[in-house]
Design an enzyme around this catalytic site. Structure first.
Site, PDB file in Angstrom:
ATOM      1  N   CYS A 122      -3.733  -1.553   6.063  1.00  0.00           N
ATOM      2  CA  CYS A 122      -3.191  -1.751   4.716  1.00  0.00           C
ATOM      3  C   CYS A 122      -4.337  -1.914   3.712  1.00  0.00           C
ATOM      4  O   CYS A 122      -4.342  -1.295   2.643  1.00  0.00           O
ATOM      5  CB  CYS A 122      -2.300  -2.988   4.710  1.00  0.00           C
ATOM      6  SG  CYS A 122      -1.186  -3.098   3.307  1.00  0.00           S
ATOM      7  N   CYS A 162       0.814  -1.219   0.000  1.00  0.00           N
ATOM      8  CA  CYS A 162       0.000   0.000   0.000  1.00  0.00           C
ATOM      9  C   CYS A 162       0.846   1.268   0.000  1.00  0.00           C
ATOM     10  O   CYS A 162       0.315   2.367  -0.066  1.00  0.00           O
ATOM     11  CB  CYS A 162      -0.952   0.008   1.194  1.00  0.00           C
ATOM     12  SG  CYS A 162      -0.162   0.425   2.752  1.00  0.00           S
TER      13      CYS A 162
END
Lengths: 297, 258
Positions: A270, A242
């Site tokens: 995330c 991410c």
């Protein structure tokens, strides 16, 4: 649903006993309250303390989230979440923001907690002085008299041997200017989040049979030296999935040729970021990303 | 020496159930004075020392201590936190076995530093400098600062224990057979070191020993104990050169001459 057990597994007398211990713990922040820990249907070290606290505080209106090392999808987290879904008929979630009760092993979620939430830690060794002083009678006296000089001996040894404070988890804290407390084996990265947290923090040690607490908005200071101030871990890279640079990263070995990647340890954080379109080096493109969760189903 | 005693002991008595530890011990200790307590094994020396240093609550009698402000306090009437504070700040104990006085699991530097941290030092650089300074004063090389005490010889462990005790500048130090278990040449060096430190720092010391040579070298005054009571006391040279009590005469004459 009829499981043959009382609501939330424990009998009502036991829950009352645990709630009394919690009240005492909240009244004296950081003080370890002994309680008559019960046998739970999982081994010591897997969260028997945390699960008893959760059982004592949970109600049908609650939404439960369980994390293990930050992740919602590891065996321990999944088992405990299903356990309460079956015995307490509570809604479960992986979303930090939706949860009212969060049981955790070794992490505090990256998303800041708010008032009305409870964070329940699983604690293996509740006594921060144990490393220096093996006698329980003596450690109790040291807490009572605030004789905490030896806590700094451990930090001194770190600096003497490694040039810096190398203790990276279970980093001792001073709660409300009075009791030194072991924050359970969370990384010291999470220590600053405990300070003046709006949520109630409860700690349960099943084997050692101790409960302690940090009430909302309580001062939590990490111990340090004047010339070696407290610092958290940092990473050179970002999360490979991410791209986050502000979260606690796990190192994952990907092959036997030295390949490795760093990913957020907090799977919910995330996932949220990826759903919002953030992409790291090795993440799927935003259009291809599908968030799959087990808990909500 | 000033006019007022630093420690004043009155009729100190200790019973272990029906068994006598020590009986009716009274003495005064002045600032900067070294008092030796000699006697055979089982004569009550260590009992007396443990009662003086708050390790034991005596069955009777009083121990009065003049603190830094000049007030006389009854140490056994103090609350436990005050007693422990006194042990950390004003008093020190050197045990016969260094393992009793040292933390064997942490380095020599941390052992000395612990006493400093216990009284509030929170600056790593200062703590380390203080620790190394004291290692130097007890003749332990700087490069041993980060070694564990278990890697030290017996004599070094004893010197480390002394450094750890003295680093917080106590005013009164209790020593229980500090040279016991050391060979003669190491004993001699340790005594020499102790004598220098005691004189430099102006310490008051109560030293328990069964070794008359140690007493002769360190103590200004002597008390001879037998069966729990003090049978003779006076200036060291006076007691050793002209013993009056038959037991003291026996003790003095039984010293081996090489």
């Amino acid at each position: 649903m009829d499981t043959g057990y009382n609501y939330a597994y424990l009998d009502e007398q036991t829950k009352r006993m645990i709630r009394r211990a919690i009240l005492k713990a909240v009244a004296i922040p950081g003080y370890q309250v002994p309680f008559a820990g019960r046998e739970m249907p999982l081994p010591y070290g897997w969260g028997t303390g945390g699960i008893q606290l959760t059982a004592a505080v949970i109600g049908p209106d609650d939404t439960l989230k369980v994390i293990d090392q930050g992740a919602d999808d590891t065996t321990n987290a999944v088992s405990i979440r299903r356990f309460f879904a079956r015995t307490a008929a509570v809604a479960t979630t992986e979303k930090t923001t939706e949860a009212t009760v969060i049981q955790t092993r070794h992490r505090i979620p990256e998303t800041p907690l708010r008032e009305g939430q409870m964070l329940i830690y699983q604690v293996p060794i509740p006594e921060p002085l144990r490393w220096m002083e093996p006698r329980e009678t003596e450690t109790r006296k040291m807490h009572a008299l605030q004789e905490y000089g030896v806590m700094h001996v451990k930090l001194y040894e770190d600096i003497a041997h490694y040039g810096r404070i190398a203790t990276s988890y279970n980093y001792p804290v001073l709660v409300n200017g009075r009791y030194v407390m072991a924050p359970s084996p969370i990384p010291k990265f999470d220590n600053p989040k405990m300070d003046r947290m709006p949520a109630l923090q409860l700690f349960g040690a099943g084997r050692e049979k101790r409960i302690y607490a940090v009430p909302p908005y309580t001062r939590v200071e990490s111990l340090d030296f004047d010339d070696h101030p407290f610092e958290v871990q940092t990473w050179d890279g970002a999360c490979a999935l991410c791209g986050a640079t502000d979260s606690y990263l796990d190192e994952v070995v990907t092959d036997d040729a030295g390949g490795r990647m760093f990913v957020c340890s907090d799977s919910d954080y995330c996932g949220d970021r990826r759903a919002a379109g953030h992409v790291g080096d090795q993440g799927a493109t935003a259009a291809d990303y599908v968030r799959v969760t087990e808990a909500g189903q | 020496m000033s006019a007022a005693p630093m420690l004043s002991v009155k009729d100190l008595t200790h019973w272990y159930g029906a068994r006598l530890g020590c009986r009716d011990v009274s003495f005064d200790l002045w600032p900067g004075e070294v008092l030796g307590i000699v006697g055979e094994s089982g004569s009550g020396k260590s009992t007396l020392l443990s009662c003086l240093s708050c390790a034991n609550q005596p069955s009777g009698g009083q121990v009065l201590y003049r603190d830094r402000t000049g007030a006389m306090v009854d140490v056994h009437a103090l609350s436990e936190p005050r007693q422990r504070l006194l042990m950390r700040s004003d008093w020190g104990v050197v045990h016969q076995n260094p393992r009793d006085g040292l933390r064997m699991g942490v380095s020599a530097g941390a052992n000395i530093g612990e006493r400093l941290m216990a009284v509030g030092a929170r600056h790593y650089g200062d703590i380390r400098t203080g620790a190394q300074d004291w290692l130097g004063r007890v003749e332990i090389a700087d490069d041993r600062t980060d070694d564990l005490p278990r890697t030290f010889s017996g004599g070094m462990q004893q010197r480390l224990q002394i450094a750890r005790t003295l680093v917080t500048h106590p005013r009164l130090v209790f020593m229980d057979e500090p040279t016991g278990g050391l060979d003669v040449s190491v004993q001699a060096r340790l005594l020499d070191l102790l004598r220098g430190l005691v004189a430099d720092l102006g310490l008051s010391v109560i030293i328990v020993t069964h070794d008359l040579a140690v007493a002769r070298l360190l103590a200004h005054r002597l008390m001879v104990m037998k069966d729990g009571t003090v049978i003779e006391s006076g200036l060291t040279d006076q007691v050793l050169d002209d013993p009056h009590h038959p037991y003291t005469q026996l003790l003095v004459s039984s010293v081996l001459q090489v």
